[in-house]
Scaffold this motif. Structure first.
Motif, mmCIF file in Angstrom:
data_model
loop_
_atom_site.group_PDB
_atom_site.id
_atom_site.type_symbol
_atom_site.label_atom_id
_atom_site.label_comp_id
_atom_site.label_asym_id
_atom_site.label_seq_id
_atom_site.Cartn_x
_atom_site.Cartn_y
_atom_site.Cartn_z
ATOM 1 N N HIS A 14 1.011 6.778 -6.706
ATOM 2 C CA HIS A 14 -0.142 7.644 -6.971
ATOM 3 C C HIS A 14 0.220 9.117 -6.850
ATOM 4 C CE1 HIS A 14 -4.147 9.274 -6.964
ATOM 5 N NE2 HIS A 14 -3.986 9.744 -5.750
ATOM 6 N N ARG A 15 1.109 9.440 -5.910
ATOM 7 C CA ARG A 15 1.516 10.831 -5.715
ATOM 8 C C ARG A 15 2.672 11.246 -6.623
ATOM 9 N NH1 ARG A 15 -0.600 13.390 -1.182
ATOM 10 N NH2 ARG A 15 -2.624 12.431 -0.770
ATOM 11 N N GLY A 16 3.062 10.378 -7.543
ATOM 12 C CA GLY A 16 4.075 10.760 -8.528
ATOM 13 C C GLY A 16 5.486 10.387 -8.179
ATOM 14 N N TYR A 17 5.706 9.722 -7.044
ATOM 15 C CA TYR A 17 7.063 9.310 -6.677
ATOM 16 C C TYR A 17 7.308 7.904 -7.232
ATOM 17 C CZ TYR A 17 6.309 13.197 -3.466
ATOM 18 O OH TYR A 17 6.016 14.426 -2.936
ATOM 19 N N THR A 18 7.353 7.831 -8.558
ATOM 20 C CA THR A 18 7.449 6.535 -9.236
ATOM 21 C C THR A 18 8.906 6.195 -9.512
ATOM 22 O OG1 THR A 18 7.185 7.653 -11.355
ATOM 23 C CG2 THR A 18 5.196 6.805 -10.320
ATOM 24 N N GLY A 19 9.123 4.952 -9.872
ATOM 25 C CA GLY A 19 10.462 4.533 -10.256
ATOM 26 C C GLY A 19 11.404 4.313 -9.098
ATOM 27 N N LEU A 20 10.918 4.345 -7.870
ATOM 28 C CA LEU A 20 11.796 4.091 -6.731
ATOM 29 C C LEU A 20 12.117 2.607 -6.660
ATOM 30 C CD1 LEU A 20 10.030 6.251 -3.982
ATOM 31 C CD2 LEU A 20 12.149 6.799 -5.167
ATOM 32 N N PRO A 21 13.371 2.252 -6.430
ATOM 33 C CA PRO A 21 13.692 0.822 -6.270
ATOM 34 C C PRO A 21 12.897 0.223 -5.119
ATOM 35 C CG PRO A 21 15.691 2.134 -6.478
ATOM 36 C CD PRO A 21 14.554 3.101 -6.323
ATOM 37 N N ARG A 22 12.590 -1.048 -5.222
ATOM 38 C CA ARG A 22 11.793 -1.690 -4.178
ATOM 39 C C ARG A 22 12.532 -1.721 -2.853
ATOM 40 N NH1 ARG A 22 7.101 -3.821 -5.741
ATOM 41 N NH2 ARG A 22 6.745 -3.871 -7.974
ATOM 42 N N SER A 23 13.857 -1.779 -2.895
ATOM 43 C CA SER A 23 14.607 -1.716 -1.643
ATOM 44 C C SER A 23 14.413 -0.360 -0.974
ATOM 45 C CB SER A 23 16.090 -1.970 -1.906
ATOM 46 O OG SER A 23 16.604 -1.057 -2.867
ATOM 47 N N THR A 24 14.298 0.701 -1.783
ATOM 48 C CA THR A 24 14.056 2.039 -1.229
ATOM 49 C C THR A 24 12.642 2.135 -0.680
ATOM 50 O OG1 THR A 24 15.620 3.004 -2.798
ATOM 51 C CG2 THR A 24 14.055 4.504 -1.749
ATOM 52 N N VAL A 25 11.682 1.588 -1.409
ATOM 53 C CA VAL A 25 10.294 1.592 -0.916
ATOM 54 C C VAL A 25 10.201 0.817 0.395
ATOM 55 C CG1 VAL A 25 7.944 0.823 -1.401
ATOM 56 C CG2 VAL A 25 9.312 1.857 -3.219
ATOM 57 N N GLN A 82 0.828 -1.204 0.000
ATOM 58 C CA GLN A 82 0.000 0.000 0.000
ATOM 59 C C GLN A 82 0.861 1.253 0.000
ATOM 60 O OE1 GLN A 82 -2.226 -0.928 3.534
ATOM 61 N NE2 GLN A 82 -3.980 -1.746 2.402
ATOM 62 N N THR A 83 1.965 1.229 0.735
ATOM 63 C CA THR A 83 2.889 2.364 0.729
ATOM 64 C C THR A 83 3.435 2.597 -0.670
ATOM 65 O OG1 THR A 83 3.514 1.951 3.035
ATOM 66 C CG2 THR A 83 5.025 3.279 1.712
ATOM 67 N N SER A 84 3.792 1.507 -1.357
ATOM 68 C CA SER A 84 4.293 1.618 -2.725
ATOM 69 C C SER A 84 3.233 2.216 -3.647
ATOM 70 C CB SER A 84 4.711 0.236 -3.227
ATOM 71 O OG SER A 84 5.148 0.292 -4.567
ATOM 72 N N ALA A 85 1.982 1.754 -3.506
ATOM 73 C CA ALA A 85 0.892 2.282 -4.340
ATOM 74 C C ALA A 85 0.662 3.762 -4.070
ATOM 75 C CB ALA A 85 -0.385 1.480 -4.079
#
Length: 936
Positions: free
Chosen positions: A214-225, A207-210
């Motif tokens: 949604h707020r435009g902070y896309t492309g973050l590595p999953r380790s960063t998320v 949900q945090t990733s979604a």
């Protein structure tokens, strides 16, 4: 008249934009639709205001009057301020309806004018109650109050007085209050007695990733998320602030380093940190960099007054008492992150240096040594490489990847192995851990400068492996990898092994995949690379199994010969996985279960995230074949959750979860997951899983009672698998479903043709359970032709054979078919079928039996329970029709959940879809709609 006062930021335009809050949002909107009130509660930043604004925006249109207030801490001492916000703009409209004493008291409170009646508390209370009743006389009233904890006490007490006496007056309250725990009872005194309290808890990682996307902070590595989720504690406000800080930062943090904490979040905790002495702050800094800080560790790190300093921090709310032991635990991860971000660099290095000798674990000591050092140092690099190998052996590949990158940073350019050797090992560890974004980034960085063929090919393999099922997206990598490999058989074996996957996944050509795998195995054997040889042989065996090739058993045995590579032996693309597939397709369910259980246990021990996702799915498939639908559902859901968290194998996970939901869960959810699986396979260009995803969707459509859609979907599966050269019907076991769907839509001749063609392959390969499925379908064809006695005899045989094989769910389906035959004395009863489905926990099938028993031998799919009129339910799905019909009968959500064997939340979500499709807003509207249809 409607009064609207805007909040500080606009409400979401649609409820689905309340990311990660679908369940509490659904519960709250259902309560409001019933005419009830809602109290949202949870800690600061958890999203209460966002949900409140979305609900208010949705329900403001149904209210004649909307009253709003949003309290602040700085104004909470001003009496009657909230009342002034709520009623100030409507005072003139209601004043005429109030007795003189009440009008005077209300005007005095709202305007602050002196009056002899100003202190008449009863008159003021009655005035507010009368004002709300007067407004409600013209239509429903919605009262929206945010930050209820800052409501001035005078307003809160009077609103509570009125709320307790409103009774059936159409006044709904929608409130939000900040609570750190479940303690919200005292705030309920401000709301009506039937108010539903809805707690908003932390978001999951998915949900945090979604939310970030949604707020435009896309492309973050999953380790960063993952780190954002950990640091924020699942708090959406904190997560968004961290995401914003990362988006604005010119250089992203290195793997293993803490996230940059923006000033907006530091301010939340630094005021309390300022109350500590410098030495106490240093003690907490040591605690925040330690993996498992305890008082003993702090003392060993030279913090002699740690006990007193941590006690002071606990009194300030910076540390939490750990009930399970002496660990020093911060009250929120953000406190630790802010403390580290605020500390000067030399103090951070000092804290790491202290723990590089005080920590007991060699992996932790090596990590702290690296973070305490600057520049390159061969000795530090060697210590880190040893620690990474130890972490790998312990089953912590993510830790190994982080240590490998630290080793690369401290390795001199002329070191052996060089920095890129450590980086590539870190990338491979990241692949094992499921951190494919990190692995891809490392490999591409290496490719920008590496010249050695071995390093370049190794990097290309990481890029290709990181693509997963979307291997078609990295087509350009293959010719470059082949060019870098030259004529080196070891490097060529690696490339041809991946070309085997490309042929299978992208082109759906099993024969080509088999040939490439065999070539890769031969090259690897010539080069003495046993690991690649084993992987290639396992792939060759998998392809031969699905093709129905006669060499499959022999290839499996070749892949199982010694010597073995321990990591390949348990890998989801290894020989163990191929043997599992052979066992389950050969109906050896007990052996398949023990095999996959042992494999799952081993990959969990080794931390092999992607393999764990696959083996959970395989175990779910095994339990489903055995008729253990409840356990299969739990395993499939667990596999899908892990897949979503890691971003790997989501399409395959959705496919298996769809099958499990159709057997033991919610058919509507099965349809959703089936469509998702198909969409992902089509998006990735994944020919392998597209046919399996379509088979799962077709099965769900059949269970849902939509035989025409099922036939169309499964016809497409037949076409795809024929083109791919897949001849073993045990792969997807969809042929019986297709034949049954064809019978139900009046195409018995085509159904018989499907049975005949499939039976040829099933007989050749000895697929006993598939033959039983086909015989059941053929019995339905015979029944359709009026050959009832022959159909009964054939179904009786099928039931007995499936029972012997241990396929309990298919056995129950056969009993259901026997009970459904339109004969005077059926060979089985609906009650027998129901009992068998109950033993399997096959709830969707059980609901079909109950519907058939209620409606007679021929299932009347358009009929609603209880004989209610159904013209108004046209266009609804099966589950939606059932829920809507039970609402018409007057059943509560809990009663509906009990009768349909689903959760209350599922009922609420289904009702929401019903309202949207029918253009209504409440249960009352649904009953009225039905009543209107009945009068026609």
């Amino acid at each position: 008249m409607t009064v609207r006062r805007d909040f500080q930021e606009p409400a979401p335009s649609r409820p689905d934009l309340v990311v990660g809050r679908e369940e509490p949002f659904g519960s709250a909107r259902e309560q409001l639709a019933r005419g009830g009130s809602v109290l949202l509660h949870g800690p600061a930043g958890i999203g209460k205001s966002t949900v409140l604004r979305a609900l208010a925006a949705e329900y403001a249109g149904t209210a004649r009057t909307v009253l709003r207030c949003s309290a602040t801490e700085s104004e909470s001492h001003l009496p009657f301020l909230a009342l002034a916000d709520l009623l100030g703009l409507v005072l003139d409209d209601v004043a005429g309806a109030l007795p003189a004493a009440q009008r005077t008291a209300l005007e005095s409170a709202l305007t602050g004018r002196e009056s002899a009646l100003q202190r008449d508390g009863l008159a003021l209370r009655l005035a507010v109650l009368s004002a709300l009743r007067a407004l409600a006389a013209d239509g429903p009233v919605l009262l929206v109050a945010d930050d209820l904890q800052w409501l001035d006490p005078a307003s809160a007490e009077i609103l509570g007085f009125a709320a307790r006496r409103l009774g059936d007056t159409p006044v709904r309250m929608l409130c939000a209050v900040r609570t750190e725990g479940p303690e919200y009872d005292r705030h309920l005194r401000t709301a009506p007695p039937d108010t539903l309290a809805v707690r908003l808890g932390p978001l999951t990682r998915a949900q945090t990733s979604a939310l970030l996307d949604h707020r435009g902070y896309t492309g973050l590595p999953r380790s960063t998320v993952r780190e954002i989720h950990r640091t924020s504690g699942g708090n959406p406000l904190f997560a968004l602030e961290l995401g914003r800080a990362l988006a604005e930062s010119p250089t992203p943090p290195r793997p293993g380093e803490p996230l940059p904490v923006p000033t907006s979040l530091r301010a939340l905790v630094l005021s309390r940190l300022d109350m500590l002495s410098d030495e106490a702050r240093r003690t907490l800094l040591v605690a925040c960099v330690g993996a498992r800080p305890t008082p003993a560790l702090l003392h060993a790190a030279g913090r002699t007054d740690a006990d007193a300093e941590t006690a002071q921090a606990a009194r300030l709310g910076l540390l939490a008492t750990d009930p399970e032991g002496p660990a020093v635990r911060f009250a929120h991860p953000l406190i630790s992150a802010a403390l580290y971000a605020e500390a000067p660099a030399h103090e951070r290095r000092a804290a790491h240096a202290a723990l590089s000798t005080a920590a007991s674990d060699p992996i932790e000591r090596a990590r702290h040594l690296a973070l305490a050092s600057t520049g390159t140092d061969p000795e530090v690099a060697a210590r880190l490489a040893e620690a990474a190998a130890l972490a790998r052996d312990r089953g912590a590949p993510s830790v190994a990847a982080s240590l490998g990158l630290l080793a690369a940073r401290h390795t001199p350019p002329d070191g052996e192995p060089g920095p890129d050797g450590h980086r590539l090992q870190a990338a491979e560890d990241a692949i094992t851990a499921g951190e494919v974004d990190l692995a891809r980034d490392i490999a591409r960085e290496v490719l920008t400068r590496a010249v050695a063929p071995a390093e370049r090919v190794r990097a290309w393999m990481v890029v290709i492996e990181a693509a997963g099922q979307a291997i078609g997206e990295v087509d350009a990598a293959f010719p470059q990898a082949l060019a870098d490999a030259g004529d080196d058989p070891r490097l060529l074996a690696l490339v041809h092994y991946q070309l085997a996957w490309r042929g299978l996944v992208v082109q759906g050509d099993f024969a080509q995949g088999r040939e490439e795998a065999a070539h890769a195995a031969a090259l690897a054997a010539r080069a003495g690379d046993r690991r690649t040889e084993l992987l290639a042989l396992a792939f060759q065996a998998q392809a031969e199994i699905l093709m129905g090739h006669p060499d499959a058993p022999a290839t499996i045995q070749r892949a199982l010969r010694e010597p073995q590579d321990p990591r390949v032996a348990c890998h989801h693309n290894g020989a163990g996985s191929a043997r599992f597939r052979w066992l389950i397709m050969s109906d050896r369910l007990a052996e398949a279960r023990s095999t996959v259980t042992a494999l799952l246990r081993e990959v969990q021990r080794r931390g092999m995230a992607e393999s764990e996702v696959h083996y959970l799915r395989f175990l779910a498939e095994t339990e489903l074949r055995s008729g253990q639908c409840g356990r299969a559902l739990a395993l499939a859901r667990e596999s899908l959750t892990l897949a979503r968290d890691a971003g790997i194998g989501e399409g395959a996970g959705a496919m298996q979860a769809s099958l499990a939901e159709a057997a033991g869960g919610d058919v509507e959810r099965a349809l959703e997951l089936g469509r998702e699986a198909v969409g992902r396979a089509e998006e990735d260009g994944d020919a392998v899983y597209l046919s399996r995803a379509l088979a799962a969707l077709g099965h769900a459509q059949l269970v849902a009672g939509d035989a025409r859609a099922a036939a169309g979907t499964l016809r497409r599966v037949r076409q795809l698998e024929a083109g791919a050269g897949i001849t073993d019907p045990a792969r997807g076991r969809w042929q019986g479903d297709l034949a049954e769907a064809l019978v139900r839509i009046g195409e018995p001749a085509e159904a018989q043709e499907v049975v005949d063609v499939t039976r040829t392959h099933a007989l050749r390969l000895g697929r006993e359970s598939v033959l039983a499925d086909l015989d059941r379908a053929e019995a339905l064809v015979r029944a359709e032709r009026g050959e009832h006695e022959a159909a009964i005899a054939q179904l009786t045989s099928v039931r007995d054979r499936l029972a012997k094989l241990g396929h309990a769910l298919e056995e129950a389906r056969t009993v259901f078919a026997m009970a459904s035959l339109p004969v005077r004395r059926p060979a089985a009863s609906y009650e027998e079928a129901a009992q068998q489905f109950r033993r399997c926990r096959a709830l969707p099938w059980l609901r079909r039996v109950e519907a058939a028993a209620a409606n007679g031998p021929a299932e009347r799919s358009a009929a609603a329970p209880g004989g209610l009129p159904v013209a108004c339910l046209e266009g609804l799905a099966s589950m939606e029709r059932q829920v809507a019909a039970l609402v018409m009968e007057g059943a509560t959500n809990r009663e509906i959940a009990g009768r349909l064997f689903v959760s209350v939340k599922t009922v609420e979500a289904t009702l929401t879809r019903v309202y949207r499709k029918l253009g209504i807003r409440s249960r009352v509207d649904l009953v009225r709609l039905a009543a209107g249809q009945g009068r026609r």
